[in-house]
Design a protein around this motif. Structure first.
Motif, PDB file in Angstrom:
ATOM      1  N   LYS A 106     -43.450  76.753  -3.480  1.00 24.81           N
ATOM      2  CA  LYS A 106     -44.785  76.610  -2.772  1.00 24.81           C
ATOM      3  C   LYS A 106     -44.900  74.931  -4.028  1.00 24.81           C
ATOM      4  N   LEU A 107     -45.789  73.340  -3.194  1.00 23.76           N
ATOM      5  CA  LEU A 107     -46.175  73.138  -3.890  1.00 23.76           C
ATOM      6  C   LEU A 107     -47.513  73.019  -3.721  1.00 23.76           C
ATOM      7  N   PRO A 108     -48.705  71.688  -4.382  1.00 19.67           N
ATOM      8  CA  PRO A 108     -50.203  71.367  -3.708  1.00 19.67           C
ATOM      9  C   PRO A 108     -49.883  70.567  -2.737  1.00 19.67           C
TER      10      PRO A 108
ATOM     11  N   SER B 173     -33.357  66.742  -8.079  1.00 15.46           N
ATOM     12  CA  SER B 173     -32.942  65.886  -7.383  1.00 15.46           C
ATOM     13  C   SER B 173     -32.898  66.266  -6.646  1.00 15.46           C
ATOM     14  N   ASP B 174     -31.858  67.061  -6.067  1.00 12.23           N
ATOM     15  CA  ASP B 174     -31.489  67.693  -4.719  1.00 12.23           C
ATOM     16  C   ASP B 174     -32.804  67.074  -3.597  1.00 12.23           C
ATOM     17  N   ILE B 175     -33.770  68.129  -4.053  1.00  5.45           N
ATOM     18  CA  ILE B 175     -35.320  67.652  -3.203  1.00  5.45           C
ATOM     19  C   ILE B 175     -35.361  66.444  -2.948  1.00  5.45           C
ATOM     20  N   ALA B 176     -36.018  65.732  -4.099  1.00  7.24           N
ATOM     21  CA  ALA B 176     -36.667  64.322  -4.087  1.00  7.24           C
ATOM     22  C   ALA B 176     -35.303  62.993  -3.042  1.00  7.24           C
ATOM     23  N   ALA B 177     -33.799  63.794  -3.253  1.00  2.12           N
ATOM     24  CA  ALA B 177     -33.069  62.622  -1.946  1.00  2.12           C
ATOM     25  C   ALA B 177     -33.161  63.300  -1.053  1.00  2.12           C
ATOM     26  N   LEU B 178     -33.589  64.666  -1.026  1.00  3.48           N
ATOM     27  CA  LEU B 178     -34.420  64.856   0.935  1.00  3.48           C
ATOM     28  C   LEU B 178     -35.034  64.356   1.327  1.00  3.48           C
ATOM     29  N   ASP B 179     -35.781  64.441   0.673  1.00  8.93           N
ATOM     30  CA  ASP B 179     -37.593  63.841   0.936  1.00  8.93           C
ATOM     31  C   ASP B 179     -38.170  63.243   0.292  1.00  8.93           C
ATOM     32  N   PRO B 180     -38.100  62.362  -0.188  1.00 11.49           N
ATOM     33  CA  PRO B 180     -38.882  61.751  -1.490  1.00 11.49           C
ATOM     34  C   PRO B 180     -40.047  61.608  -2.221  1.00 11.49           C
ATOM     35  N   ARG B 181     -40.664  61.853  -1.127  1.00 10.80           N
ATOM     36  CA  ARG B 181     -42.356  62.356  -1.010  1.00 10.80           C
ATOM     37  C   ARG B 181     -42.076  63.867  -1.653  1.00 10.80           C
ATOM     38  N   LEU B 182     -41.748  64.057  -1.807  1.00 10.79           N
ATOM     39  CA  LEU B 182     -41.789  64.973  -3.042  1.00 10.79           C
ATOM     40  C   LEU B 182     -41.335  65.123  -4.259  1.00 10.79           C
ATOM     41  N   ALA B 183     -40.717  64.376  -4.664  1.00 12.20           N
ATOM     42  CA  ALA B 183     -40.208  63.727  -5.329  1.00 12.20           C
ATOM     43  C   ALA B 183     -40.824  64.069  -6.932  1.00 12.20           C
ATOM     44  N   LYS B 184     -42.128  63.644  -7.012  1.00  9.05           N
ATOM     45  CA  LYS B 184     -43.351  63.429  -8.089  1.00  9.05           C
ATOM     46  C   LYS B 184     -43.803  65.459  -8.024  1.00  9.05           C
ATOM     47  N   LEU B 185     -43.615  65.904  -6.989  1.00  4.17           N
ATOM     48  CA  LEU B 185     -45.419  67.346  -7.132  1.00  4.17           C
ATOM     49  C   LEU B 185     -43.664  68.234  -7.073  1.00  4.17           C
ATOM     50  N   VAL B 186     -42.670  68.138  -7.263  1.00  3.21           N
ATOM     51  CA  VAL B 186     -41.034  68.922  -7.960  1.00  3.21           C
ATOM     52  C   VAL B 186     -41.159  68.838  -8.754  1.00  3.21           C
ATOM     53  N   ALA B 187     -40.882  67.459  -9.259  1.00  2.00           N
ATOM     54  CA  ALA B 187     -41.008  67.810 -11.263  1.00  2.00           C
ATOM     55  C   ALA B 187     -42.346  67.996 -11.845  1.00  2.00           C
ATOM     56  N   ALA B 188     -43.328  68.164 -11.079  1.00  2.00           N
ATOM     57  CA  ALA B 188     -44.689  68.430 -11.878  1.00  2.00           C
ATOM     58  C   ALA B 188     -44.521  70.132 -11.853  1.00  2.00           C
ATOM     59  N   HIS B 189     -43.992  70.442 -10.390  1.00  2.00           N
ATOM     60  CA  HIS B 189     -44.732  72.009 -10.421  1.00  2.00           C
ATOM     61  C   HIS B 189     -43.294  73.236 -10.200  1.00  2.00           C
ATOM     62  N   ILE B 190     -42.142  72.427  -9.856  1.00  2.43           N
ATOM     63  CA  ILE B 190     -41.160  73.674 -10.330  1.00  2.43           C
ATOM     64  C   ILE B 190     -40.697  73.693 -12.154  1.00  2.43           C
ATOM     65  N   GLN B 191     -40.607  74.650 -12.028  1.00  6.18           N
ATOM     66  CA  GLN B 191     -40.522  74.750 -13.542  1.00  6.18           C
ATOM     67  C   GLN B 191     -39.122  75.583 -14.028  1.00  6.18           C
ATOM     68  N   GLY B 192     -38.940  76.018 -12.662  1.00  5.14           N
ATOM     69  CA  GLY B 192     -38.363  77.356 -13.157  1.00  5.14           C
ATOM     70  C   GLY B 192     -37.750  77.961 -12.069  1.00  5.14           C
ATOM     71  N   TRP B 193     -36.188  79.005 -11.996  1.00  2.33           N
ATOM     72  CA  TRP B 193     -36.153  79.196 -10.924  1.00  2.33           C
ATOM     73  C   TRP B 193     -37.472  80.306 -10.276  1.00  2.33           C
ATOM     74  N   GLN B 194     -38.387  80.920 -11.406  1.00  2.00           N
ATOM     75  CA  GLN B 194     -39.654  81.805 -10.970  1.00  2.00           C
ATOM     76  C   GLN B 194     -40.286  80.933  -9.848  1.00  2.00           C
ATOM     77  N   ASP B 195     -40.175  79.642  -9.666  1.00  2.00           N
ATOM     78  CA  ASP B 195     -41.330  79.444  -8.848  1.00  2.00           C
ATOM     79  C   ASP B 195     -40.465  79.100  -7.875  1.00  2.00           C
ATOM     80  N   THR B 196     -39.457  80.098  -7.058  1.00  2.00           N
ATOM     81  CA  THR B 196     -38.401  79.827  -6.032  1.00  2.00           C
ATOM     82  C   THR B 196     -38.221  81.507  -5.995  1.00  2.00           C
ATOM     83  N   SER B 197     -38.617  81.601  -4.367  1.00  2.00           N
ATOM     84  CA  SER B 197     -37.666  82.825  -3.585  1.00  2.00           C
ATOM     85  C   SER B 197     -36.580  82.772  -2.924  1.00  2.00           C
ATOM     86  N   PHE B 198     -36.036  83.516  -3.129  1.00  2.00           N
ATOM     87  CA  PHE B 198     -34.757  83.779  -2.594  1.00  2.00           C
ATOM     88  C   PHE B 198     -34.806  83.980  -1.065  1.00  2.00           C
TER      89      PHE B 198
END
Ligand SMILES: Cc1cc2nc3c(=O)[nH]c(=O)nc-3n(C[C@H](O)[C@H](O)[C@H](O)COP(=O)(O)OP(=O)(O)OC[C@H]3O[C@@H](n4cnc5c(N)ncnc54)[C@H](O)[C@@H]3O)c2cc1C
Length: 409
Positions: A191-193, A246-271
């Motif tokens: 999730k991202l803002p 980087s994979d996310i940012a390459a697919l959708d550059p609009r999300l680059a800054k958001l993932v850099a700021a808000h995805i700190q580790g795998w605990q921020d993701t759900s498989f």
């Protein structure tokens, strides 16, 4: 050993089990809901509810509870490839008086349980796990349960409902055979803002066989699903979180800054492991399976919660009719045959559509992706897209009125 007597023993308090329990309570039936977690705040689950189920929930009287909590309405869905929008459907053009909504699952489940609250012959047993079935002469008579304090209980009922999700232990114990079909890819959610000017459409952002699903999410978030090669999570973890960002940012550059700021580790993701489960039989004498336990779907077009809700709404009157037939016999599989046939038809149609989409999204060759684009562009030009999507997104169209009105809260 402590014994519990009930009529309907529902295993699993997700959308399917919690709504069924509520509808049985509202009918004055005797029911027990068994949920292994202590609260509805379980691991991250589906939050998008298809328009059909929004209508159903309103008809059942849950409109005010949903409004009180708040939700996000999704206004459409679009498919993007290499920065170009290939196809778009406006949800307001469908012949249904609702939009899909996004609301956290715990809020939905709490609304169901609150509406059941206080029913005299009903009980919710949290922190209690289903262990095994109690069977006599091939008929299911109840279940063995274990509380978190380590106490083992025997619960007896006239029907056990397995609503314990995609890895259902009830299904395994029942011996009902499931065909499990793994899809070619799995998913990682995060999730991202949500930027203020993002809009409220669901988006599919595709590049060859990689894609992101981006969903506006309550209250002001984006929920993003990133597809991974099957069993590719370990590989991605080895490459590290920076490579993932980087994979996310390459697919959708609009999300680059958001993932850099808000995805700190795998605990921020759900498989999410993606597979479909299909069963030829959903019921035995004394037992029926509903929701993900009887038909696990893929995330395409967010149909899992919809299927679970529609199962519960149609099953409640079938159970009421079966229980009223005799004073204390078990509910026979034959008495639930019509319920199973109707619900299986809906689920099969959704699965066929999801498999076709999954195959198309997994396409990686230049010719295959060119053909995919050509097909979608052609579809975009014709109103046919609304007819096609409406059949999948907004089915079923023939819910018996009795199922709705008697269950209304
Ligand atoms: C990450 C993720 C994202 C998803 N996104 C979407 C989406 O946007 N839209 C959508 O429609 N669907 C989505 N889905 C699918 C959706 O969550 C499911 O289809 C839906 O929750 C199914 O409801 P259910 O009640 O059948 O099962 P579940 O919601 O899985 O509920 C099963 C319940 O049973 C309990 N349980 C399990 N085992 C036992 C046991 N042995 N004893 C007692 N209790 C037990 C569990 O704790 C759980 O509360 C998503 C799923 C995941 C995992």
């Amino acid at each position: 050993m402590r014994m519990i007597e009930t009529d309907v023993l529902v295993i699993g308090g997700g959308p399917a089990g919690a709504l069924l329990f509520c509808l049985l309570a509202r009918r004055g039936l005797r029911a027990t809901l068994v949920e292994r977690e202590t609260t509805a705040e379980r691991s991250f689950r589906g939050e998008t509810i298809a328009a059909r189920s929004v209508v159903t929930l309103r008809e059942l009287g849950f409109g005010p509870a949903l409004a009180k909590h708040g939700f996000v309405e999704l206004t459409g869905i679009s498919f993007w490839e290499n920065g170009e929008r290939i196809v778009r459907a406006d949800y307001r053009s469908f012949p249904i008086d609702a939009l899909p909504i996004d609301i956290p699952q715990p809020a939905l489940i709490e609304a169901f349980l609150a509406a059941a609250g206080g029913a005299p012959r009903c009980e919710v047993m949290r922190a209690t796990t289903f262990l095994s079935l109690v069977e006599e002469d091939g008929v299911v008579r109840g279940a063995m349960l274990k509380t978190r304090d380590g106490e083992t209980l025997e619960a007896r009922g006239r029907l056990v409902v397995g609503a314990d999700g995609r890895f259902s232990r009830t299904r395994k114990a029942s011996g009902l055979e499931a065909t499990i079909t793994p899809m070619e890819r799995d998913f990682l959610w995060f999730k991202l803002p949500r930027p203020v000017d993002w809009g409220s459409e669901a988006q599919l952002v595709v590049e060859r066989d990689r894609h992101l699903v981006i969903l506006p999410t309550f209250p002001d978030l984006l929920r993003v699903g990133f597809n991974l090669p099957k069993r590719g999570f370990e590989e991605i973890r080895k490459r590290g979180i920076d490579a993932f960002r980087s994979d996310i940012a390459a697919l959708d550059p609009r999300l680059a800054k958001l993932v850099a700021a808000h995805i700190q580790g795998w605990q921020d993701t759900s498989f999410l492991e993606i597979f479909t489960a299909e069963l030829r039989e959903w019921a035995r004498d004394g037992l029926v399976l509903i929701g993900d336990s009887s038909h696990t779907a893929t995330p395409i077009l967010g149909q899992g919660v919809n299927l679970a809700i529609q199962d519960a709404v149609l099953l409640a009157p079938a159970i009421a009719a079966a229980l009223s037939r005799t004073a204390n016999d078990v509910v026979r599989a034959a008495e639930l045959a019509e319920f199973v046939a109707k619900r299986r038809a809906h689920k099969s149609m959704v699965t066929r559509f999801q498999r076709a989409q999954e195959t198309s999204l997994a396409e990686s060759s230049p010719l295959g992706t060119w053909l995919r684009r050509a097909r979608l562009r052609a579809l975009d030009l014709f109103p046919l897209k609304y007819r096609l999507l409406d059949r999948v997104l907004n089915a079923p169209h023939d819910m018996p009125r009795e199922a709705i009105h008697v269950g209304a809260v």
